[in-house]
Write a protein that holds these residues in place. Structure first.
Motif, mmCIF file in Angstrom:
data_model
loop_
_atom_site.group_PDB
_atom_site.id
_atom_site.type_symbol
_atom_site.label_atom_id
_atom_site.label_comp_id
_atom_site.label_asym_id
_atom_site.label_seq_id
_atom_site.Cartn_x
_atom_site.Cartn_y
_atom_site.Cartn_z
ATOM 1 N N GLY A 140 22.604 33.126 -25.795
ATOM 2 C CA GLY A 140 22.341 31.867 -25.053
ATOM 3 C C GLY A 140 21.244 31.728 -24.238
ATOM 4 N N ASP A 141 20.915 30.739 -23.461
ATOM 5 C CA ASP A 141 19.969 30.479 -22.461
ATOM 6 C C ASP A 141 20.359 30.145 -21.050
ATOM 7 O OD1 ASP A 141 21.117 28.163 -22.939
ATOM 8 O OD2 ASP A 141 19.291 27.030 -23.569
ATOM 9 N N ALA A 142 21.521 30.711 -20.750
ATOM 10 C CA ALA A 142 21.826 30.465 -19.489
ATOM 11 C C ALA A 142 21.235 31.080 -18.165
ATOM 12 C CB ALA A 142 23.367 31.048 -19.215
ATOM 13 N N LEU A 143 20.337 32.019 -18.755
ATOM 14 C CA LEU A 143 19.521 32.588 -17.464
ATOM 15 C C LEU A 143 18.034 32.605 -17.759
ATOM 16 C CD1 LEU A 143 20.975 36.132 -17.267
ATOM 17 C CD2 LEU A 143 21.579 34.521 -15.844
ATOM 18 N N SER A 144 17.621 32.103 -18.978
ATOM 19 C CA SER A 144 16.042 31.826 -19.296
ATOM 20 C C SER A 144 15.772 30.748 -18.532
ATOM 21 C CB SER A 144 15.949 31.709 -20.780
ATOM 22 O OG SER A 144 16.636 30.655 -21.164
ATOM 23 N N GLY A 145 14.408 30.638 -17.936
ATOM 24 C CA GLY A 145 13.737 29.915 -17.341
ATOM 25 C C GLY A 145 14.139 29.431 -15.923
ATOM 26 N N ARG A 146 14.761 30.559 -15.267
ATOM 27 C CA ARG A 146 15.201 30.240 -13.920
ATOM 28 C C ARG A 146 14.549 31.043 -12.872
ATOM 29 N NH1 ARG A 146 21.730 30.354 -14.184
ATOM 30 N NH2 ARG A 146 21.538 29.935 -12.005
ATOM 31 N N GLY A 147 13.760 31.962 -13.357
ATOM 32 C CA GLY A 147 12.706 32.768 -12.449
ATOM 33 C C GLY A 147 13.779 33.901 -11.992
ATOM 34 N N LEU A 148 14.720 34.403 -12.489
ATOM 35 C CA LEU A 148 15.688 35.557 -12.343
ATOM 36 C C LEU A 148 14.990 36.794 -12.895
ATOM 37 C CD1 LEU A 148 19.077 33.741 -13.019
ATOM 38 C CD2 LEU A 148 18.003 34.231 -10.769
ATOM 39 N N GLU A 149 14.093 36.824 -13.773
ATOM 40 C CA GLU A 149 13.733 38.205 -14.186
ATOM 41 C C GLU A 149 12.930 38.961 -13.130
ATOM 42 O OE1 GLU A 149 12.914 35.115 -15.395
ATOM 43 O OE2 GLU A 149 13.398 34.673 -17.344
ATOM 44 N N ILE A 150 13.333 40.446 -13.130
ATOM 45 C CA ILE A 150 12.652 41.247 -12.346
ATOM 46 C C ILE A 150 11.490 41.820 -13.079
ATOM 47 C CG2 ILE A 150 13.022 43.124 -11.009
ATOM 48 C CD1 ILE A 150 15.742 42.656 -10.484
ATOM 49 N N ALA A 151 11.717 42.000 -14.209
ATOM 50 C CA ALA A 151 10.734 42.679 -14.983
ATOM 51 C C ALA A 151 10.973 42.627 -16.603
ATOM 52 C CB ALA A 151 10.636 44.358 -14.619
ATOM 53 N N TRP A 152 10.315 42.845 -17.374
ATOM 54 C CA TRP A 152 10.530 43.033 -18.666
ATOM 55 C C TRP A 152 10.160 44.466 -19.286
ATOM 56 C CZ3 TRP A 152 11.822 38.084 -20.952
ATOM 57 C CH2 TRP A 152 11.570 37.141 -19.985
ATOM 58 N N ILE A 153 11.263 44.779 -20.187
ATOM 59 C CA ILE A 153 11.299 46.018 -20.898
ATOM 60 C C ILE A 153 10.896 45.913 -22.094
ATOM 61 C CG2 ILE A 153 12.699 48.258 -20.954
ATOM 62 C CD1 ILE A 153 12.039 47.193 -18.191
ATOM 63 N N ASP A 154 10.498 47.303 -22.755
ATOM 64 C CA ASP A 154 10.091 47.301 -24.212
ATOM 65 C C ASP A 154 11.312 47.623 -25.199
ATOM 66 O OD1 ASP A 154 10.403 49.954 -23.414
ATOM 67 O OD2 ASP A 154 8.401 50.582 -24.370
ATOM 68 N N ASP A 155 12.399 47.921 -24.666
ATOM 69 C CA ASP A 155 13.244 48.496 -25.490
ATOM 70 C C ASP A 155 14.612 48.052 -25.120
ATOM 71 O OD1 ASP A 155 15.535 49.809 -26.923
ATOM 72 O OD2 ASP A 155 14.284 51.847 -27.008
ATOM 73 N N PRO A 156 15.390 47.126 -26.106
ATOM 74 C CA PRO A 156 16.796 46.445 -25.364
ATOM 75 C C PRO A 156 17.625 47.739 -25.208
ATOM 76 C CG PRO A 156 16.475 46.057 -27.753
ATOM 77 C CD PRO A 156 15.077 46.889 -27.142
ATOM 78 N N VAL A 157 17.665 48.844 -25.797
ATOM 79 C CA VAL A 157 18.562 49.929 -25.734
ATOM 80 C C VAL A 157 18.474 50.528 -24.574
ATOM 81 C CG1 VAL A 157 19.647 52.011 -26.540
ATOM 82 C CG2 VAL A 157 18.671 50.348 -28.324
ATOM 83 N N ASP A 158 17.321 50.648 -23.770
ATOM 84 C CA ASP A 158 16.997 51.252 -22.640
ATOM 85 C C ASP A 158 17.377 50.092 -21.482
ATOM 86 O OD1 ASP A 158 15.579 53.189 -23.766
ATOM 87 O OD2 ASP A 158 13.519 52.475 -23.308
ATOM 88 N N VAL A 159 17.448 48.900 -21.727
ATOM 89 C CA VAL A 159 18.332 47.984 -20.955
ATOM 90 C C VAL A 159 19.684 48.186 -20.784
ATOM 91 C CG1 VAL A 159 18.580 45.598 -20.300
ATOM 92 C CG2 VAL A 159 16.157 46.257 -21.082
ATOM 93 N N PHE A 160 20.470 48.294 -21.931
ATOM 94 C CA PHE A 160 21.779 48.624 -21.942
ATOM 95 C C PHE A 160 22.047 49.846 -21.287
ATOM 96 C CE2 PHE A 160 25.640 50.442 -24.199
ATOM 97 C CZ PHE A 160 26.351 49.372 -24.019
#
Length: 347
Positions: A140-160
Motif C-alpha cells: 500500500g501507500d500508508a507510509l509513502s510521501g510522508r517524509g518518513l524515509e531515513i534511507a533507501w536500500i538496494d536490496d529488499p532482503v537486506d531490509v527484511f
C-alpha cells in the motif's frame, strides 16, 4: 563448591519465578580454577568493556566495584579479588547463538538502484497496538510521501533481515556511514519465514539458515516477496547519529557493544553489566570473559546467551553458524556470593 537452591535470589537480582520449564533454579559457587581457560584469556580487554557500562549499574555493590576497576593495574587480579564465579541453572541445557550488526548499501535519496526504504515510526503507531501488517505496508501507500524515509536500500532482503536484527549500518555512495537503531514496530508478532519454508516442504529444519532464505528469495523474487510477507511484523528505525561508525551498535544498556566481548542475556537471571565467563563448545570452541550488555526477545533462561560477532557479512556468517552447547558462569561481587553461600547453608 556448594549446590545452593533458591538461596538469596533477591539479593543478587535474580528471579526464581523466571526459571524455565518450571524447573528449580540453582546456584553453584565456583572457584576461578574451575573456569576452563581462565588464565589464558585477555582480562585487560574484558575489563575495558566492563568499564564501558559499569557506571550505569546503580546498585551500590556494583558501583563501588566500578570505581575500583578504574584504578586497577592488573585486570585478572581485580576480577579474582573482588568477584566469585556463580553457575546459575534452571534445568534447561546451555545454548549459545550469535548475532551481528548488518551492513547495507544505501542512499539518502531514492534512485533506480536504491529504492527500498527504511522508515521512521509514524506518529499514529502506538506500542502494543496492532497497526498495518507487513503486507499492507509494502503493498500500500500508508507510509509513502510522508517524509518518513531515513534511507533507501538496494536490496529488499537486506531490509527484511535488518528488521530482524534491529540495528545496522548503511554505507552511503560517498563512503560515509549512517547508523540506524530500533525505533518501534507495528504491533504484530514475529513469524519465522524459515519455519514457513519447512512447513511448505521446501527445506528440512536443519537446512534453514539466513543465507539459505536469502538465496531462495533472490531465486524466486515474486514468491520470495510473498514469503517475507508471511511475517506480519514490521520494524521501524531511528537514526543513531551519536554513535560513531567505528564503534559497535547500542545494546540494551544504551552503550556501544563490543565484538566478541559483549553478549545478550536474560536479565531475569544475569544482571546487565555483569562479567560472564563463557565456555562454548561446538566446532569453534570459545573460552573468554564477556560482559552482559544486551538482551533479545529469543534469549530466555539462565543458561542462554547470544554472542555479538561484530558488523558486516563475515560477522553475519559466524553468527549464523553458532548454535552450540557449553556453560556460562556469572561473576558476582564477592560479598554477594558469600551471602548466597551463607543463606544456602542456613536453608
Amino acid at each position: 563448591m556448594r549446590r545452593l537452591v533458591y538461596a538469596l535470589a533477591a539479593a543478587i537480582g535474580l528471579s526464581v519465578s523466571g526459571a524455565a520449564s518450571g524447573q528449580s533454579l540453582s546456584y553453584e559457587v565456583l572457584e576461578f580454577e574451575d573456569l576452563k581457560g581462565w588464565r589464558s584469556d585477555d582480562h585487560d580487554a574484558a575489563l575495558k568493556v566492563f568499564l564501558n557500562t559499569c557506571m550505569d549499574m546503580k546498585d551500590p555493590d556494583w558501583s563501588s566495584l566500578c570505581s575500583l576497576a578504574q584504578e586497577q593495574t592488573s585486570a585478572r587480579t581485580f576480577f579474582e579479588l573482588f568477584f566469585k564465579p556463580v553457575l546459575v541453572e534452571d534445568g534447561d541445557p546451555m545454548l549459545f547463538t550469535g548475532y551481528f550488526e548488518p551492513e547495507l548499501n544505501g542512499s539518502l535519496q531514492r534512485t533506480a538502484t536504491y529504492r527500498y526504504p527504511l522508515y521512521k515510526k509514524p506518529p499514529e503507531v502506538r506500542n502494543g497496538i496492532q497497526w498495518l501488517s507487513r503486507a499492507q505496508i509494502e503493498n500500500g501507500d500508508a507510509l509513502s510521501g510522508r517524509g518518513l524515509e531515513i534511507a533507501w536500500i538496494d536490496d529488499p532482503v537486506d531490509v527484511f533481515f535488518l528488521q530482524i536484527q534491529g540495528s545496522g549500518r548503511v554505507k552511503l555512495p560517498d563512503g560515509n556511514y549512517l547508523r540506524v537503531g530500533y525505533g518501534g514496530k507495528n504491533g504484530h508478532d514475529y513469524k519465522s519465514v524459515g519455519q514457513e519454508l519447512v512447513r511448505r516442504g521446501v527445506y528440512q529444519p536443519h537446512q534453514v539458515s539466513a543465507q539459505v532464505i536469502r538465496n531462495w528469495v533472490k531465486r524466486n523474487p515474486v514468491a520470495g516477496r510473498r514469503l517475507l510477507q508471511t511475517n506480519p511484523s514490521y520494524v521501524f528505525f531511528r537514526e543513531v547519529s551519536r554513535v560513531p561508525a567505528d564503534q559497535g551498535p547500542l545494546g540494551a544498556m544504551n552503550r556501544s557493544i563490543t565484538t566478541l566481548r559483549s553478549i545478550a542475556v536474560d536479565p531475569k537471571f544475569t544482571p546487565l553489566g555483569a562479567p560472564v565467563w563463557i565456555e562454548k563448545g561446538g566446532s569453534t570452541p570459545m573460552r573468554r570473559l564477556m560482559i552482559a550488555q544486551d538482551t533479545g526477545s529469543a534469549i530466555k533462561g539462565a543458561q542462554r546467551a547470544d554472542i555479538f560477532y561484530g558488523t558486516g557479512d563475515y560477522a553475519g556468517r559466524r553468527a549464523g553458524e553458532t548454535r552450540d552447547p557449553g556453560r556460562m558462569v556469572v561473576l558476582m561481587p564477592i560479598q554477594r556470593a558469600y551471602a548466597l553461600a551463607f543463606e544456602g547453608q542456613d536453608g
